[in-house]
Write a protein that holds these residues in place. Structure first.
Motif, PDB file in Angstrom:
ATOM      1  N   GLN A  47       0.045   7.571   2.897  1.00  3.93           N
ATOM      2  CA  GLN A  47      -1.049   8.516   2.690  1.00  3.93           C
ATOM      3  C   GLN A  47      -0.674   9.939   3.080  1.00  3.93           C
ATOM      4  OE1 GLN A  47      -4.581   7.674   5.143  1.00  3.93           O
ATOM      5  NE2 GLN A  47      -5.784   7.760   3.263  1.00  3.93           N
ATOM      6  N   SER A  48       0.021  10.082   4.215  1.00  3.27           N
ATOM      7  CA  SER A  48       0.431  11.408   4.662  1.00  3.27           C
ATOM      8  C   SER A  48       1.710  11.275   5.462  1.00  3.27           C
ATOM      9  CB  SER A  48      -0.658  12.079   5.503  1.00  3.27           C
ATOM     10  OG  SER A  48      -0.892  11.339   6.693  1.00  3.27           O
TER      11      SER A  48
ATOM     12  N   PRO B 171      -2.913   3.912   4.486  1.00  2.00           N
ATOM     13  CA  PRO B 171      -4.375   3.812   4.424  1.00  2.00           C
ATOM     14  C   PRO B 171      -4.953   2.794   5.409  1.00  2.00           C
ATOM     15  CG  PRO B 171      -3.460   3.897   2.209  1.00  2.00           C
ATOM     16  CD  PRO B 171      -2.301   3.780   3.147  1.00  2.00           C
TER      17      PRO B 171
ATOM     18  N   THR C 160      -0.121  15.613   2.725  1.00  2.00           N
ATOM     19  CA  THR C 160      -0.745  14.487   2.043  1.00  2.00           C
ATOM     20  C   THR C 160       0.069  14.137   0.812  1.00  2.00           C
ATOM     21  OG1 THR C 160      -2.959  15.125   2.820  1.00  2.00           O
ATOM     22  CG2 THR C 160      -2.845  13.684   0.882  1.00  2.00           C
TER      23      THR C 160
ATOM     24  N   GLU D 115       0.845  -1.190   0.000  1.00  2.00           N
ATOM     25  CA  GLU D 115       0.000   0.000   0.000  1.00  2.00           C
ATOM     26  C   GLU D 115       0.881   1.241   0.000  1.00  2.00           C
ATOM     27  OE1 GLU D 115      -2.401   0.425   3.506  1.00  2.00           O
ATOM     28  OE2 GLU D 115      -0.851  -0.345   4.848  1.00  2.00           O
TER      29      GLU D 115
END
Length: 363
Positions: free
Chosen positions: A223-224, A249, A356, A220
Protein backbone atom coordinates in the motif's frame (compact mmCIF):
# COMPACT_ATOMS: atom_id res chain seq x y z
CA UNK A 1 25.30 -16.24 -44.56
CA UNK A 2 22.34 -15.65 -46.78
CA UNK A 3 19.99 -12.69 -47.03
CA UNK A 4 16.24 -12.73 -46.77
CA UNK A 5 13.78 -9.87 -46.97
CA UNK A 6 12.12 -8.81 -43.80
CA UNK A 7 8.43 -8.77 -44.69
CA UNK A 8 7.52 -6.35 -41.91
CA UNK A 9 10.06 -3.55 -42.35
CA UNK A 10 11.35 -4.56 -45.79
CA UNK A 11 15.01 -4.45 -44.89
CA UNK A 12 17.66 -7.14 -45.45
CA UNK A 13 18.66 -9.28 -42.51
CA UNK A 14 21.30 -11.94 -42.04
CA UNK A 15 20.28 -15.47 -41.14
CA UNK A 16 22.29 -18.40 -39.89
CA UNK A 17 22.37 -20.92 -42.72
CA UNK A 18 21.07 -24.01 -40.93
CA UNK A 19 18.02 -25.96 -42.13
CA UNK A 20 14.91 -25.36 -40.03
CA UNK A 21 12.69 -28.38 -39.44
CA UNK A 22 9.03 -27.48 -39.14
CA UNK A 23 6.31 -29.65 -37.61
CA UNK A 24 2.66 -28.92 -37.00
CA UNK A 25 1.92 -27.35 -33.66
CA UNK A 26 -0.16 -29.44 -31.28
CA UNK A 27 -1.68 -28.37 -27.99
CA UNK A 28 1.51 -29.01 -26.04
CA UNK A 29 3.93 -27.78 -28.67
CA UNK A 30 5.20 -24.27 -29.30
CA UNK A 31 7.74 -22.79 -31.66
CA UNK A 32 9.65 -20.03 -29.91
CA UNK A 33 11.80 -17.11 -30.99
CA UNK A 34 14.31 -15.81 -28.47
CA UNK A 35 14.51 -12.02 -28.53
CA UNK A 36 17.85 -11.37 -26.89
CA UNK A 37 20.82 -13.74 -26.91
CA UNK A 38 21.15 -13.33 -23.17
CA UNK A 39 22.85 -15.17 -20.33
CA UNK A 40 19.52 -16.21 -18.82
CA UNK A 41 18.34 -17.55 -22.17
CA UNK A 42 21.51 -19.57 -22.62
CA UNK A 43 21.76 -20.86 -19.05
CA UNK A 44 18.12 -21.55 -18.28
CA UNK A 45 15.42 -20.82 -20.82
CA UNK A 46 16.63 -22.88 -23.77
CA UNK A 47 16.73 -26.04 -21.65
CA UNK A 48 13.41 -25.11 -20.01
CA UNK A 49 11.68 -24.75 -23.37
CA UNK A 50 13.16 -27.93 -24.80
CA UNK A 51 12.20 -29.82 -21.63
CA UNK A 52 8.53 -29.36 -22.57
CA UNK A 53 8.77 -32.21 -25.05
CA UNK A 54 7.50 -31.07 -28.42
CA UNK A 55 8.38 -27.38 -28.03
CA UNK A 56 11.22 -26.02 -30.10
CA UNK A 57 13.23 -22.84 -30.67
CA UNK A 58 13.34 -21.61 -34.24
CA UNK A 59 15.02 -18.21 -33.95
CA UNK A 60 17.32 -16.04 -31.90
CA UNK A 61 17.41 -12.28 -32.45
CA UNK A 62 20.18 -10.01 -31.15
CA UNK A 63 21.34 -6.51 -31.98
CA UNK A 64 24.86 -7.88 -32.43
CA UNK A 65 25.10 -10.08 -35.52
CA UNK A 66 28.26 -11.90 -34.49
CA UNK A 67 26.81 -12.67 -31.07
CA UNK A 68 23.51 -13.84 -32.58
CA UNK A 69 25.22 -16.25 -34.99
CA UNK A 70 27.58 -17.63 -32.33
CA UNK A 71 24.69 -18.08 -29.88
CA UNK A 72 22.61 -19.89 -32.51
CA UNK A 73 25.46 -22.22 -33.39
CA UNK A 74 26.29 -22.98 -29.75
CA UNK A 75 22.68 -23.77 -28.85
CA UNK A 76 21.66 -25.48 -32.11
CA UNK A 77 19.09 -22.86 -33.08
CA UNK A 78 18.32 -22.88 -36.79
CA UNK A 79 17.85 -19.18 -37.51
CA UNK A 80 19.63 -16.10 -36.20
CA UNK A 81 19.05 -12.46 -37.12
CA UNK A 82 19.68 -8.89 -36.10
CA UNK A 83 16.13 -7.95 -37.13
CA UNK A 84 13.10 -8.71 -35.01
CA UNK A 85 10.85 -8.57 -38.05
CA UNK A 86 12.51 -11.63 -39.58
CA UNK A 87 11.44 -13.85 -36.70
CA UNK A 88 8.00 -12.27 -36.43
CA UNK A 89 7.37 -12.84 -40.13
CA UNK A 90 7.84 -16.59 -39.67
CA UNK A 91 4.35 -18.07 -39.46
CA UNK A 92 5.71 -21.13 -37.64
CA UNK A 93 6.71 -18.97 -34.65
CA UNK A 94 3.85 -18.61 -32.20
CA UNK A 95 5.65 -17.32 -29.10
CA UNK A 96 8.59 -15.10 -28.20
CA UNK A 97 10.72 -14.94 -25.09
CA UNK A 98 12.13 -11.44 -24.53
CA UNK A 99 15.33 -11.11 -22.49
CA UNK A 100 16.91 -8.04 -24.05
CA UNK A 101 17.92 -5.03 -21.96
CA UNK A 102 14.99 -3.54 -20.09
CA UNK A 103 14.42 -0.45 -22.23
CA UNK A 104 13.79 -2.63 -25.31
CA UNK A 105 11.01 -4.75 -23.81
CA UNK A 106 8.15 -2.42 -24.73
CA UNK A 107 8.79 -2.01 -28.43
CA UNK A 108 9.74 -5.64 -28.93
CA UNK A 109 6.71 -6.97 -27.08
CA UNK A 110 4.34 -4.60 -28.87
CA UNK A 111 5.73 -5.67 -32.26
CA UNK A 112 5.40 -9.34 -31.33
CA UNK A 113 1.82 -9.00 -30.12
CA UNK A 114 0.92 -7.00 -33.23
CA UNK A 115 2.20 -9.97 -35.24
CA UNK A 116 -0.03 -12.32 -33.23
CA UNK A 117 2.73 -13.90 -31.13
CA UNK A 118 2.36 -14.83 -27.48
CA UNK A 119 4.93 -13.08 -25.27
CA UNK A 120 6.86 -14.22 -22.22
CA UNK A 121 8.87 -11.18 -21.13
CA UNK A 122 11.65 -10.93 -18.60
CA UNK A 123 11.11 -8.67 -15.65
CA UNK A 124 10.79 -5.78 -15.32
CA UNK A 125 8.00 -5.75 -17.87
CA UNK A 126 9.16 -2.31 -18.98
CA UNK A 127 11.09 0.67 -17.66
CA UNK A 128 7.82 2.63 -17.58
CA UNK A 129 4.57 1.76 -15.84
CA UNK A 130 2.65 3.60 -18.57
CA UNK A 131 4.29 1.38 -21.20
CA UNK A 132 3.57 -1.72 -19.13
CA UNK A 133 -0.11 -0.77 -19.06
CA UNK A 134 -0.12 -0.40 -22.83
CA UNK A 135 1.46 -3.84 -23.19
CA UNK A 136 -1.32 -5.42 -21.13
CA UNK A 137 -4.02 -3.74 -23.21
CA UNK A 138 -2.28 -4.73 -26.45
CA UNK A 139 -2.27 -8.38 -25.35
CA UNK A 140 -5.98 -8.26 -24.64
CA UNK A 141 -6.76 -6.56 -27.92
CA UNK A 142 -4.59 -9.01 -29.87
CA UNK A 143 -5.96 -12.07 -28.12
CA UNK A 144 -2.49 -13.29 -27.11
CA UNK A 145 -1.01 -14.31 -23.76
CA UNK A 146 1.39 -11.89 -22.08
CA UNK A 147 3.40 -13.41 -19.25
CA UNK A 148 6.23 -12.03 -17.12
CA UNK A 149 9.10 -14.28 -16.14
CA UNK A 150 8.88 -13.69 -12.40
CA UNK A 151 10.44 -17.08 -11.90
CA UNK A 152 10.55 -17.09 -8.09
CA UNK A 153 6.80 -17.68 -7.79
CA UNK A 154 7.42 -20.88 -9.78
CA UNK A 155 9.92 -22.21 -7.23
CA UNK A 156 8.78 -25.11 -5.07
CA UNK A 157 10.19 -23.29 -2.04
CA UNK A 158 8.06 -20.19 -2.59
CA UNK A 159 4.98 -22.26 -3.30
CA UNK A 160 5.53 -24.24 -0.10
CA UNK A 161 5.75 -20.99 1.90
CA UNK A 162 2.61 -19.69 0.17
CA UNK A 163 0.71 -22.84 1.11
CA UNK A 164 1.90 -22.70 4.72
CA UNK A 165 0.71 -19.11 5.05
CA UNK A 166 -2.65 -19.68 3.36
CA UNK A 167 -3.11 -22.89 5.38
CA UNK A 168 -2.75 -21.01 8.66
CA UNK A 169 0.41 -22.80 9.78
CA UNK A 170 1.82 -19.64 11.40
CA UNK A 171 -1.45 -17.97 12.36
CA UNK A 172 -1.99 -14.34 11.41
CA UNK A 173 0.98 -12.89 9.54
CA UNK A 174 2.64 -9.98 11.33
CA UNK A 175 5.72 -9.22 9.25
CA UNK A 176 7.84 -10.35 6.32
CA UNK A 177 11.56 -9.85 5.74
CA UNK A 178 12.98 -10.32 2.25
CA UNK A 179 16.78 -10.20 2.16
CA UNK A 180 18.06 -10.14 -1.40
CA UNK A 181 21.49 -8.59 -0.93
CA UNK A 182 23.90 -10.55 -3.13
CA UNK A 183 27.14 -10.10 -5.06
CA UNK A 184 26.38 -9.49 -8.72
CA UNK A 185 28.43 -11.98 -10.79
CA UNK A 186 30.96 -10.38 -13.09
CA UNK A 187 29.33 -11.72 -16.26
CA UNK A 188 26.06 -9.95 -15.35
CA UNK A 189 27.58 -6.53 -14.73
CA UNK A 190 27.90 -3.85 -17.39
CA UNK A 191 24.62 -2.04 -18.09
CA UNK A 192 23.11 -3.12 -14.75
CA UNK A 193 25.73 -0.98 -12.99
CA UNK A 194 26.23 2.01 -15.25
CA UNK A 195 23.27 2.56 -17.59
CA UNK A 196 20.07 3.99 -16.11
CA UNK A 197 18.57 4.43 -19.59
CA UNK A 198 18.79 0.66 -20.14
CA UNK A 199 17.06 0.01 -16.81
CA UNK A 200 20.20 -0.46 -14.75
CA UNK A 201 20.24 -0.36 -10.96
CA UNK A 202 19.26 -2.76 -8.21
CA UNK A 203 15.68 -1.50 -7.91
CA UNK A 204 14.50 -2.58 -11.39
CA UNK A 205 16.63 -5.71 -11.17
CA UNK A 206 15.89 -7.06 -7.68
CA UNK A 207 13.23 -4.96 -5.96
CA UNK A 208 10.69 -6.04 -8.58
CA UNK A 209 11.47 -9.65 -7.59
CA UNK A 210 10.82 -8.85 -3.94
CA UNK A 211 7.57 -7.09 -4.80
CA UNK A 212 6.31 -10.05 -6.79
CA UNK A 213 7.43 -12.47 -4.07
CA UNK A 214 5.55 -10.58 -1.35
CA UNK A 215 2.44 -10.20 -3.51
CA UNK A 216 2.52 -13.92 -4.30
CA UNK A 217 3.08 -15.07 -0.71
CA UNK A 218 0.54 -12.76 0.95
CA UNK A 219 -2.05 -12.37 -1.82
CA UNK A 220 -2.23 -8.60 -1.40
CA UNK A 221 -0.57 -5.51 -2.83
CA UNK A 222 1.81 -3.19 -0.93
CA UNK A 223 0.00 0.00 0.00
CA UNK A 224 2.78 2.44 0.87
CA UNK A 225 6.57 2.44 1.13
CA UNK A 226 9.48 4.28 2.70
CA UNK A 227 12.96 3.73 1.33
CA UNK A 228 16.62 4.61 1.00
CA UNK A 229 19.04 3.78 -1.78
CA UNK A 230 22.76 4.25 -2.37
CA UNK A 231 25.72 3.44 -4.58
CA UNK A 232 27.99 1.50 -2.23
CA UNK A 233 30.85 0.56 -4.53
CA UNK A 234 29.55 -1.07 -7.70
CA UNK A 235 27.00 1.40 -8.99
CA UNK A 236 28.26 3.99 -11.48
CA UNK A 237 25.39 6.40 -11.93
CA UNK A 238 22.81 3.94 -10.61
CA UNK A 239 21.98 2.60 -7.16
CA UNK A 240 23.48 -0.75 -6.20
CA UNK A 241 21.72 -1.05 -2.82
CA UNK A 242 18.22 -0.27 -1.54
CA UNK A 243 16.28 -0.81 1.67
CA UNK A 244 12.56 -0.22 2.04
CA UNK A 245 9.64 -0.84 4.39
CA UNK A 246 6.21 -1.56 2.95
CA UNK A 247 2.82 -1.45 4.61
CA UNK A 248 0.20 -3.91 3.40
CA UNK A 249 -3.58 -3.35 3.49
CA UNK A 250 -3.87 -6.05 6.17
CA UNK A 251 -1.36 -4.22 8.36
CA UNK A 252 1.51 -6.64 7.70
CA UNK A 253 4.86 -4.83 7.66
CA UNK A 254 7.46 -5.83 5.07
CA UNK A 255 11.19 -5.14 5.05
CA UNK A 256 13.03 -5.45 1.73
CA UNK A 257 16.81 -5.31 1.30
CA UNK A 258 18.42 -5.49 -2.14
CA UNK A 259 22.04 -5.10 -3.13
CA UNK A 260 24.56 -6.04 -5.81
CA UNK A 261 27.46 -5.42 -3.46
CA UNK A 262 27.24 -8.01 -0.64
CA UNK A 263 29.73 -10.83 -1.34
CA UNK A 264 29.15 -12.77 1.89
CA UNK A 265 25.45 -12.25 2.63
CA UNK A 266 22.76 -14.92 2.56
CA UNK A 267 19.48 -14.33 0.73
CA UNK A 268 16.08 -15.52 1.81
CA UNK A 269 12.64 -14.82 3.23
CA UNK A 270 11.29 -14.76 6.77
CA UNK A 271 7.56 -14.70 7.51
CA UNK A 272 6.55 -14.17 11.14
CA UNK A 273 3.07 -14.85 12.47
CA UNK A 274 1.16 -15.12 15.72
CA UNK A 275 1.61 -18.91 15.86
CA UNK A 276 4.99 -19.43 14.26
CA UNK A 277 7.69 -18.27 11.87
CA UNK A 278 8.89 -19.49 8.48
CA UNK A 279 12.65 -19.09 8.01
CA UNK A 280 13.90 -19.72 4.47
CA UNK A 281 17.46 -19.22 3.26
CA UNK A 282 18.98 -19.48 -0.20
CA UNK A 283 15.62 -19.50 -1.99
CA UNK A 284 15.94 -16.17 -3.83
CA UNK A 285 17.73 -17.98 -6.62
CA UNK A 286 17.44 -19.24 -10.18
CA UNK A 287 17.91 -22.86 -9.17
CA UNK A 288 15.70 -24.89 -6.78
CA UNK A 289 18.01 -24.44 -3.82
CA UNK A 290 17.75 -23.45 -0.18
CA UNK A 291 16.21 -24.61 3.07
CA UNK A 292 12.94 -23.84 4.84
CA UNK A 293 12.31 -24.18 8.58
CA UNK A 294 9.07 -23.85 10.51
CA UNK A 295 9.53 -22.54 14.05
CA UNK A 296 6.65 -22.70 16.51
CA UNK A 297 5.79 -23.81 20.06
CA UNK A 298 6.75 -27.38 19.15
CA UNK A 299 10.28 -26.37 18.12
CA UNK A 300 12.01 -26.25 14.75
CA UNK A 301 11.27 -28.54 11.81
CA UNK A 302 12.55 -28.60 8.25
CA UNK A 303 9.92 -28.18 5.54
CA UNK A 304 10.32 -30.23 2.35
CA UNK A 305 9.55 -28.66 -1.01
CA UNK A 306 9.43 -29.57 -4.69
CA UNK A 307 12.85 -29.09 -6.31
CA UNK A 308 11.72 -29.22 -9.93
CA UNK A 309 13.37 -26.80 -12.36
CA UNK A 310 12.02 -23.31 -11.72
CA UNK A 311 12.16 -22.12 -15.31
CA UNK A 312 10.72 -25.38 -16.59
CA UNK A 313 7.68 -24.74 -14.40
CA UNK A 314 7.39 -21.16 -15.68
CA UNK A 315 7.51 -22.25 -19.33
CA UNK A 316 5.11 -25.15 -18.77
CA UNK A 317 2.53 -22.89 -17.14
CA UNK A 318 2.95 -20.30 -19.89
CA UNK A 319 2.42 -22.91 -22.60
CA UNK A 320 -0.61 -24.26 -20.73
CA UNK A 321 -2.02 -20.74 -20.59
CA UNK A 322 -1.68 -20.48 -24.37
CA UNK A 323 -3.15 -23.92 -25.03
CA UNK A 324 -6.06 -23.82 -22.60
CA UNK A 325 -6.82 -20.16 -22.04
CA UNK A 326 -5.50 -20.23 -18.47
CA UNK A 327 -3.31 -17.62 -16.81
CA UNK A 328 0.49 -17.92 -16.85
CA UNK A 329 2.31 -18.09 -13.52
CA UNK A 330 2.80 -14.30 -13.61
CA UNK A 331 0.52 -12.19 -15.76
CA UNK A 332 1.17 -8.82 -17.32
CA UNK A 333 -0.75 -7.26 -14.45
CA UNK A 334 1.55 -9.01 -11.96
CA UNK A 335 4.50 -7.51 -13.82
CA UNK A 336 2.95 -4.05 -13.79
CA UNK A 337 2.18 -4.18 -10.07
CA UNK A 338 5.73 -5.22 -9.15
CA UNK A 339 6.98 -2.35 -11.31
CA UNK A 340 4.64 0.08 -9.54
CA UNK A 341 6.07 -0.99 -6.17
CA UNK A 342 9.63 -0.56 -7.44
CA UNK A 343 8.73 2.86 -8.82
CA UNK A 344 7.33 3.90 -5.42
CA UNK A 345 10.49 2.61 -3.69
CA UNK A 346 12.67 4.74 -5.97
CA UNK A 347 10.52 7.84 -5.47
CA UNK A 348 10.48 7.35 -1.71
CA UNK A 349 14.27 7.05 -1.69
CA UNK A 350 14.68 10.14 -3.88
CA UNK A 351 12.30 12.32 -1.88
CA UNK A 352 12.81 10.97 1.63
CA UNK A 353 9.03 10.76 2.02
CA UNK A 354 6.58 7.87 2.29
CA UNK A 355 4.97 7.07 -1.03
CA UNK A 356 1.59 5.54 -1.71
CA UNK A 357 1.69 2.88 -4.40
CA UNK A 358 -0.67 4.11 -7.09
CA UNK A 359 -2.44 1.18 -8.73
CA UNK A 360 -4.66 3.50 -10.76
CA UNK A 361 -2.83 2.53 -13.97
CA UNK A 362 -3.12 -1.21 -13.26
CA UNK A 363 -5.31 -2.97 -15.82
Amino acid sequence: MKKIIDSIWNVPVHVWNVPLIMVENGENEMNWALIGASTIAGQYMIDAIRAQGESQIGWVVSGNAEHAFAFAKKHDIAMASTELGAALADSAVNAVYISSTNEKHFEQAMAAMSAGKHVLCEKPLSTSTAEAGKMILAARNSGVVLGVNHHLRCAGSHRAIHDMISGGRIGRVLSVRVFHAVHLPEHLRGWRLDNPDAGGGVIPDLTVHNADTVRFLLGEDPQSVTAEMAATGMGKGVEDSAMSIWTMPSGVMVFSHDSFNHPHAASGVEVHGTEGSILAQGIMAQDPLGRIELVNADGRSEVPFDKAGIYETAVREFETAVARGAKPAATGTDGLKSLLVAEAVRKAAETGRRQTVNYGVAV
